[in-house]
Enzyme design. Structure first.
Site, PDB file in Angstrom:
ATOM      1  N   SER A  57       0.872  -1.174   0.000  1.00 58.81           N
ATOM      2  CA  SER A  57       0.000   0.000   0.000  1.00 58.81           C
ATOM      3  C   SER A  57       0.909   1.223   0.000  1.00 58.81           C
ATOM      4  O   SER A  57       2.098   1.135   0.345  1.00 58.81           O
ATOM      5  CB  SER A  57      -0.866   0.006   1.264  1.00 58.81           C
ATOM      6  OG  SER A  57      -1.437   1.270   1.511  1.00 58.81           O
ATOM      7  N   TYR A  75      -2.072  -0.533  10.592  1.00 54.60           N
ATOM      8  CA  TYR A  75      -2.169  -0.932   9.182  1.00 54.60           C
ATOM      9  C   TYR A  75      -0.887  -0.580   8.439  1.00 54.60           C
ATOM     10  O   TYR A  75      -0.322  -1.417   7.714  1.00 54.60           O
ATOM     11  CB  TYR A  75      -3.364  -0.251   8.526  1.00 54.60           C
ATOM     12  CG  TYR A  75      -3.480  -0.543   7.041  1.00 54.60           C
ATOM     13  CD1 TYR A  75      -3.919  -1.780   6.589  1.00 54.60           C
ATOM     14  CD2 TYR A  75      -3.127   0.426   6.096  1.00 54.60           C
ATOM     15  CE1 TYR A  75      -4.013  -2.052   5.235  1.00 54.60           C
ATOM     16  CE2 TYR A  75      -3.221   0.162   4.742  1.00 54.60           C
ATOM     17  CZ  TYR A  75      -3.663  -1.079   4.313  1.00 54.60           C
ATOM     18  OH  TYR A  75      -3.735  -1.353   2.968  1.00 54.60           O
TER      19      TYR A  75
END
Length: 244
Positions: free
Chosen positions: A141, A154
């Site tokens: 990501s 995350y």
């Protein structure tokens, strides 16, 4: 259509980037073995691919279970005779401020996003070594490069995927290729796992401009289409209109 069909195992293939990747790679002529927990979706996707003339099979998969991942990779090899590419795509993103103390969600992100990738590597690496080559495509990501409020854990998991990918690349003597694909905001079900109301509201604004999942599938297809001597190490794909 590709000139050289590869055997590609895809985790998290029931929706989002995994589903789009399966469709794109099947259209390119590759042989797909798909894994996820929602077998009804995998069954429908497999039937769609095969009806269009592609090659696909599936097996239920929980990437947090190392034995399950080993069985998934073994089934891929039994189905097609080898495993050329593993796309470690399965991921979750239940964002929340650290002070919310959602420790169960932290554990879930670590189990899926980090251990899931490690399980995929551990299951497939011996096979790839034995057959003389292979390719891991690990989905991270833009959160692997920056940290934002509510996303500390995350982002930590995606920083870990980036580190693991680079470590594997450095340890490989050219026979194992490693690609890290880091999407920006992409249309997917990731945000559906956010239980914290503050993080959920913030994510609505953040995701106002999003890439189609097919854009990430295109990046994956590009990386695995390169000749053996070319290793595409990192690809970051963001919406053109996004400042994130």
């Amino acid at each position: 259509m590709t000139e050289t069909a590869k055997v590609v195992a895809v985790t998290g293939a029931s929706s989002g980037i995994g589903e789009a990747t399966a469709r794109r790679l099947a259209a390119d002529g590759h042989n797909l073995f798909l894994g996820a927990r929602r077998t009804d979706r995998l069954d429908a996707l497999t039937k769609e691919i095969t009806a269009a003339g592609g090659s696909a099979a599936f097996q239920r998969l929980d990437v947090t279970d190392a034995a399950d991942v080993r069985a998934f990779v073994s089934a891929t090899r039994e189905c097609y005779g080898r495993v050329d590419v593993v796309v470690n795509n399965a991921g979750v993103m239940p964002l929340s401020p650290l002070e919310a103390l959602k420790t169960d969600e932290w554990d879930r992100m670590i189990d899926v996003n980090v251990r899931g990738v490690l399980h995929g590597i551990a299951a497939a690496l011996p096979t790839m070594r034995a057959q003389g080559g292979g390719h891991f495509v690990n989905i991270a990501s833009v959160g692997a490069y920056e940290v934002s409020p509510t996303a500390a854990v995350y982002c930590a998991t995606k920083f870990a995927v980036r580190a693991i990918s680079e470590g594997l690349r450095q340890e490989s003597a050219g026979d194992i290729r490693v690609t890290l694909v880091s999407p920006g905001v992409t249309e997917s079900e990731l945000a559906d796992t956010i239980s914290d109301p503050v993080a959920r509201e913030a994510m609505r604004t953040y995701r106002a401009v999003a890439l189609p999942a097919s854009a990430i599938a295109d990046a994956i297809a590009y990386a695995i289409s390169q000749p053996p001597q070319v290793d595409v190490n990192e690809v970051v794909v963001r919406p053109a209109a996004s400042a994130q």
